[in-house]
Design a protein around this motif. Sequence first.
Motif, PDB file in Angstrom:
ATOM      1  N   ASN B 116     -55.480   7.005  57.765  1.00  0.00           N
ATOM      2  CA  ASN B 116     -55.651   6.260  56.339  1.00  0.00           C
ATOM      3  C   ASN B 116     -57.121   6.243  55.949  1.00  0.00           C
ATOM      4  O   ASN B 116     -57.135   6.390  54.652  1.00  0.00           O
ATOM      5  N   ARG B 117     -58.013   5.834  56.760  1.00  0.00           N
ATOM      6  CA  ARG B 117     -59.204   5.388  56.419  1.00  0.00           C
ATOM      7  C   ARG B 117     -59.963   6.499  55.827  1.00  0.00           C
ATOM      8  O   ARG B 117     -60.467   6.479  54.768  1.00  0.00           O
ATOM      9  N   PHE B 118     -59.989   7.739  56.629  1.00  0.00           N
ATOM     10  CA  PHE B 118     -60.631   8.865  56.124  1.00  0.00           C
ATOM     11  C   PHE B 118     -59.983   9.464  54.732  1.00  0.00           C
ATOM     12  O   PHE B 118     -60.610  10.063  54.015  1.00  0.00           O
ATOM     13  N   ALA B 119     -58.526   9.341  54.771  1.00  0.00           N
ATOM     14  CA  ALA B 119     -58.062   9.784  53.567  1.00  0.00           C
ATOM     15  C   ALA B 119     -58.285   8.927  52.384  1.00  0.00           C
ATOM     16  O   ALA B 119     -58.524   9.493  51.144  1.00  0.00           O
ATOM     17  N   GLU B 120     -58.464   7.792  52.701  1.00  0.00           N
ATOM     18  CA  GLU B 120     -59.056   7.067  51.365  1.00  0.00           C
ATOM     19  C   GLU B 120     -60.161   7.267  51.074  1.00  0.00           C
ATOM     20  O   GLU B 120     -60.598   7.255  49.599  1.00  0.00           O
ATOM     21  N   ALA B 121     -61.082   7.443  51.785  1.00  0.00           N
ATOM     22  CA  ALA B 121     -62.317   7.693  51.717  1.00  0.00           C
ATOM     23  C   ALA B 121     -62.501   8.995  50.820  1.00  0.00           C
ATOM     24  O   ALA B 121     -63.249   9.110  49.734  1.00  0.00           O
ATOM     25  N   MET B 122     -61.632   9.973  51.381  1.00  0.00           N
ATOM     26  CA  MET B 122     -61.598  11.235  50.623  1.00  0.00           C
ATOM     27  C   MET B 122     -61.222  11.072  49.151  1.00  0.00           C
ATOM     28  O   MET B 122     -61.750  11.746  48.201  1.00  0.00           O
ATOM     29  N   THR B 123     -60.184  10.115  49.136  1.00  0.00           N
ATOM     30  CA  THR B 123     -59.776   9.828  47.827  1.00  0.00           C
ATOM     31  C   THR B 123     -60.768   9.464  46.856  1.00  0.00           C
ATOM     32  O   THR B 123     -60.912   9.953  45.737  1.00  0.00           O
ATOM     33  N   LEU B 124     -61.571   8.458  47.356  1.00  0.00           N
ATOM     34  CA  LEU B 124     -62.685   7.891  46.456  1.00  0.00           C
ATOM     35  C   LEU B 124     -63.650   8.952  46.117  1.00  0.00           C
ATOM     36  O   LEU B 124     -64.045   9.331  44.810  1.00  0.00           O
ATOM     37  N   PHE B 125     -63.998   9.916  46.824  1.00  0.00           N
ATOM     38  CA  PHE B 125     -65.010  10.975  46.512  1.00  0.00           C
ATOM     39  C   PHE B 125     -64.331  12.135  45.703  1.00  0.00           C
ATOM     40  O   PHE B 125     -65.005  12.554  44.972  1.00  0.00           O
ATOM     41  N   ALA B 126     -63.121  12.036  45.988  1.00  0.00           N
ATOM     42  CA  ALA B 126     -62.471  13.384  45.101  1.00  0.00           C
ATOM     43  C   ALA B 126     -62.459  12.884  43.793  1.00  0.00           C
ATOM     44  O   ALA B 126     -62.399  13.496  42.623  1.00  0.00           O
ATOM     45  N   ILE B 424     -67.975  20.572  45.022  1.00  0.00           N
ATOM     46  CA  ILE B 424     -67.574  20.567  46.473  1.00  0.00           C
ATOM     47  C   ILE B 424     -68.580  20.179  47.266  1.00  0.00           C
ATOM     48  O   ILE B 424     -68.329  19.461  48.436  1.00  0.00           O
ATOM     49  N   GLY B 425     -69.872  20.366  46.929  1.00  0.00           N
ATOM     50  CA  GLY B 425     -70.936  20.010  47.629  1.00  0.00           C
ATOM     51  C   GLY B 425     -71.182  18.443  47.857  1.00  0.00           C
ATOM     52  O   GLY B 425     -71.392  17.798  48.850  1.00  0.00           O
ATOM     53  N   MET B 426     -70.946  17.917  46.633  1.00  0.00           N
ATOM     54  CA  MET B 426     -71.070  16.482  46.538  1.00  0.00           C
ATOM     55  C   MET B 426     -69.931  15.781  47.324  1.00  0.00           C
ATOM     56  O   MET B 426     -70.293  14.787  48.094  1.00  0.00           O
ATOM     57  N   PHE B 427     -68.939  16.330  47.470  1.00  0.00           N
ATOM     58  CA  PHE B 427     -67.758  15.962  48.205  1.00  0.00           C
ATOM     59  C   PHE B 427     -68.210  15.848  49.616  1.00  0.00           C
ATOM     60  O   PHE B 427     -67.832  14.816  50.321  1.00  0.00           O
ATOM     61  N   LEU B 428     -68.613  17.083  50.126  1.00  0.00           N
ATOM     62  CA  LEU B 428     -68.845  17.231  51.425  1.00  0.00           C
ATOM     63  C   LEU B 428     -70.006  16.367  51.872  1.00  0.00           C
ATOM     64  O   LEU B 428     -69.890  15.658  52.910  1.00  0.00           O
ATOM     65  N   ALA B 429     -70.937  16.087  51.102  1.00  0.00           N
ATOM     66  CA  ALA B 429     -72.140  15.204  51.246  1.00  0.00           C
ATOM     67  C   ALA B 429     -71.523  13.818  51.623  1.00  0.00           C
ATOM     68  O   ALA B 429     -72.324  13.030  52.518  1.00  0.00           O
ATOM     69  N   ALA B 430     -70.812  13.538  50.768  1.00  0.00           N
ATOM     70  CA  ALA B 430     -70.192  12.180  50.813  1.00  0.00           C
ATOM     71  C   ALA B 430     -69.638  11.819  52.192  1.00  0.00           C
ATOM     72  O   ALA B 430     -69.699  10.836  52.790  1.00  0.00           O
ATOM     73  N   ILE B 431     -68.788  12.903  52.178  1.00  0.00           N
ATOM     74  CA  ILE B 431     -67.976  12.766  53.604  1.00  0.00           C
ATOM     75  C   ILE B 431     -68.835  12.746  54.896  1.00  0.00           C
ATOM     76  O   ILE B 431     -68.541  12.021  55.527  1.00  0.00           O
ATOM     77  N   PHE B 432     -69.958  13.439  54.866  1.00  0.00           N
ATOM     78  CA  PHE B 432     -70.739  13.347  55.886  1.00  0.00           C
ATOM     79  C   PHE B 432     -71.424  12.159  56.058  1.00  0.00           C
ATOM     80  O   PHE B 432     -71.600  11.686  57.210  1.00  0.00           O
ATOM     81  N   LEU B 433     -71.841  11.578  54.938  1.00  0.00           N
ATOM     82  CA  LEU B 433     -72.392  10.448  55.076  1.00  0.00           C
ATOM     83  C   LEU B 433     -71.517   9.118  55.605  1.00  0.00           C
ATOM     84  O   LEU B 433     -71.736   8.322  56.542  1.00  0.00           O
ATOM     85  N   PHE B 434     -70.340   9.463  55.026  1.00  0.00           N
ATOM     86  CA  PHE B 434     -69.152   8.315  55.513  1.00  0.00           C
ATOM     87  C   PHE B 434     -68.970   8.394  57.118  1.00  0.00           C
ATOM     88  O   PHE B 434     -68.841   7.385  57.602  1.00  0.00           O
ATOM     89  N   ARG B 436     -70.696   9.115  58.997  1.00  0.00           N
ATOM     90  CA  ARG B 436     -71.974   8.840  59.883  1.00  0.00           C
ATOM     91  C   ARG B 436     -72.190   7.152  59.926  1.00  0.00           C
ATOM     92  O   ARG B 436     -72.571   6.702  60.801  1.00  0.00           O
ATOM     93  N   ILE B 437     -72.119   6.578  58.692  1.00  0.00           N
ATOM     94  CA  ILE B 437     -72.271   5.061  58.528  1.00  0.00           C
ATOM     95  C   ILE B 437     -71.138   4.273  58.688  1.00  0.00           C
ATOM     96  O   ILE B 437     -71.163   2.888  58.854  1.00  0.00           O
ATOM     97  N   LEU B 438     -69.741   4.741  58.706  1.00  0.00           N
ATOM     98  CA  LEU B 438     -68.751   3.778  58.618  1.00  0.00           C
ATOM     99  C   LEU B 438     -67.666   4.456  59.789  1.00  0.00           C
ATOM    100  O   LEU B 438     -67.562   5.582  59.939  1.00  0.00           O
ATOM    101  N   PRO B 439     -67.038   3.538  60.279  1.00  0.00           N
ATOM    102  CA  PRO B 439     -65.961   4.012  61.357  1.00  0.00           C
ATOM    103  C   PRO B 439     -64.875   4.852  60.611  1.00  0.00           C
ATOM    104  O   PRO B 439     -64.116   4.216  59.658  1.00  0.00           O
ATOM    105  N   MET B 440     -64.618   6.072  60.995  1.00  0.00           N
ATOM    106  CA  MET B 440     -63.757   6.827  60.289  1.00  0.00           C
ATOM    107  C   MET B 440     -62.179   6.697  60.617  1.00  0.00           C
ATOM    108  O   MET B 440     -61.534   7.387  59.785  1.00  0.00           O
TER     109      MET B 440
END
Lengths: 401, 457
Positions: B116-126, B424-434, B436-440
């Motif tokens: 759920n955590r990274f699915a929610e993060a993905m939602t926000l970035f998308a 798509i690049g922005m989305f990926l960059a955000a996922i990479f940051l996520f 790295r700095i938050l528990p996925m």
Amino acid sequence: MSAAHNNFDLMAPPVAKTIRQRSLLVGAVFSVVAGMIAWKWPDQFFHAYLISYMDWLGIALGSMAILMLRHLTGGGWGMVIRRILGAAMRTLPLLALLFLPILFGIPRLYIWARPLDSIQDKLLREHLEQITKTYLTTNGFIVRAVIYFAIWGAVAFFLTKWSAEQDHPPIRDNSSRFKALSGPGLILYGFTISFAAIDWVMSIDPGWISTIYGLLHLAGQVLSAICFAVVVERILVRYKPMSELLQPDFVHDHGKLMLTFIMVWAYFSFSQWLIIWAGNLPEEITWYMKRLNGGWGYVGLFLVLFHFAVPFVLLLSRAFKRDVTRLVWLAVWLLVAHYVDLFWMIEPNFSKTFTVTLADLVIPFAMGGLWMSYFFRNLNAMPLVPAYDADAKQVLEPAHE
Amino acid sequence: MDEQTKSVTSSKQAPVIEPGYTFATVTDKISAIVLQRPTSNGWFVGFGIGFLLTMMMLFAIGYLFVRGTGIWGVTIPIGWGFAIVNFVWWIGIGHAGTLISAILLLLRQSWRNSINRFAEAMTLFAVSCAGIFPLIHVGRPWLAYWLFPYPNTMGVWPQFRSPLVWDVFAVSTYFTISLLFWFIGLIPDLATLRDRSDNRWAKIIYGILAMGWRGSARHWHRYETAYLLLAGLATPLVLSVHTVVSFDFAVGIVPGWHTTIFPPYFVAGAIYSGFAMVLMLAIPIRKLYGLEDFITERHLENSAKVMLATGLIVAYGYVIEAFMGWYSGNRYDAFTLWNRLHGPYAFFYYMLLACNIVIPQVLWSKKLRTSPVWLFFISGVVLVGMWLERFIIVVVSLQRDFLNSSWGMYYPTRWDWMTYIGTIGMFLAAIFLFVRILPMISIFEMRTLLPEAEVKE
């Protein structure tokens, strides 16, 4: 689990037999009256017959759908009503028989089956000249109906057969078979009920289309089926074995299903209305013009309030959903409201102003009496508790929790 | 016998968390990815590519602001080109997060806890990627706030009968609720990171974000209540956002747009593509970070099942739409169908049918449903298919409408492509940051899945 080997305790209580006999009596008496109506006012008879037929068919097919849904997802809520749903599903032979009178009514119900020369509307006539050569033909109508019933019958047959195998030793675990059938079964149900709804109801007005129409019927069927299951569980909960099985948690789940399908029904209905209203195209908006004028608008308003708003608010309450003695009243109410919904969908095709005929009041009871009698016969035919259901342990031995 | 039955049925499914973990090891493993694990070169390369693509997008948008939407391929009759296609595609992808976090929570599907955590993060970035498109498509983006009904001296007021205005409310509400939901879910884990971090700055930042969480019983009680309430609020949003998006099309009378099946069909398509994206992210992440014990075969299989089911609803939509086009005898509806099958974009329509309907049927096989490689591939196919679907709906419907004299073609320009690929690049960059700095993966929710967490009476 010793009780499981003593099938006596797990059968439906004697009250089922009593209701069965009384239903048969009601059905027989009303059928005689219905027969007289058919003789005197055949048009009214067939209109009311179709409405009533769609209503009772909906409970049977909706039960089949919930049964398959439950086989896919599991859960104790489904185990306690599994045999109720199964018995409703097994009324399909009776419903196939009850479909036959509709065949005699085809020219009375469907404009496409009548001589096209009498149609005033030029566009409609041109359209019908095309479509009655290909799709909307009497033979096609019959062939497709046979296909629908064959598919429903086959799904119901296997679900019943494998369920019955679990009642007698040697017990085999049929869970994977149920799963393997239920996935494709639900898809088949979705498609067949959509096309059946197009054939049997939507084609009354052959110039009108709505692509969500099949799903609208589907939602109504599943809703009426879960309501029916709640009514039957309320009757049975006074007796063993249901009294020992039906926990508030399961009733709560049934209430949640009711709430879900009320919302789904409202969502589909509202979407259809909004899109057609906003488009305001002459070939589409006529459907609503017929159903909002001449007094029919009040029926539509009734549906908004009592098929959606009031039941929705009541079902938000947790306590209400958990108490089967209260929930049952709403379930009965929604069964009535669903009938009104079908009435509102079908009857304005035939009558410009709001009218309720004698047939509209008699035939639901005639058909319902026979159907209920057959349903309770089915309910008596198998143990009420599928003791070897995948969730049986959770339901039968709650003390372990 | 019954015992046997039970054990047979339960052993068939993979566990949601592999055995052998304790409260401490779960916490160690997830928090170490953020706190101990050194930042690898691969991470820098991946983030770098995403970042460069983001820069490319910003350049394309900057140029757009200077020159105007004329640099795009949109023209009459196709006034809605890539911008709307990509908007709907991204919004659709953003649906899986809330479905997983809210609806599956209410349905008590505990397997959701590790995705759920990274699915929610993905939602926000998308949703962020989606939000860019309508903003830059309005022509004068500096006046985009006029879409909100605020009292002003100009007497400008939005047209409330237009679904485009409902979109503003639907999408901004969705973003807000998703953000709150994600953030509230993060708080206990942020406190864990605060307590475990050695770096002073990290301690301070995680500490501020954790909002003074101490894990007391009262905190947990309030947390659970808030989380459940938000889940209840978020649930209707899963349906409402894409329903409103579908109204953007369906309330118009363009053949191919004006059809009543659109609301449920759009919602199903959104969840379809959302789960495809979840799988496309989860499969490499679990491999690279060694999280196979937490994101197990069970998660892959369940997500695949959701994809299969929603894909079939989408297929139902195609069938009914095609049938009604023929049955209605409406010449424009019939022509729309013909144009899809034989018109200049027919190739894309067949691609769409292959990607969305034919190929995903292999998911009926349990073997493929549990094979990460296959799932990754099929998810990619579905994402392409769902993009093509929006392309067909937007472009092919507008391309040839009622008047032959106003027919036209649509050719995206390089600025269209740069913007799209840039998101798509922005989305990926955000996922990479996520990652790295938050528990996925939600640490404390994973702990509730352990056998230790079961309360014995």
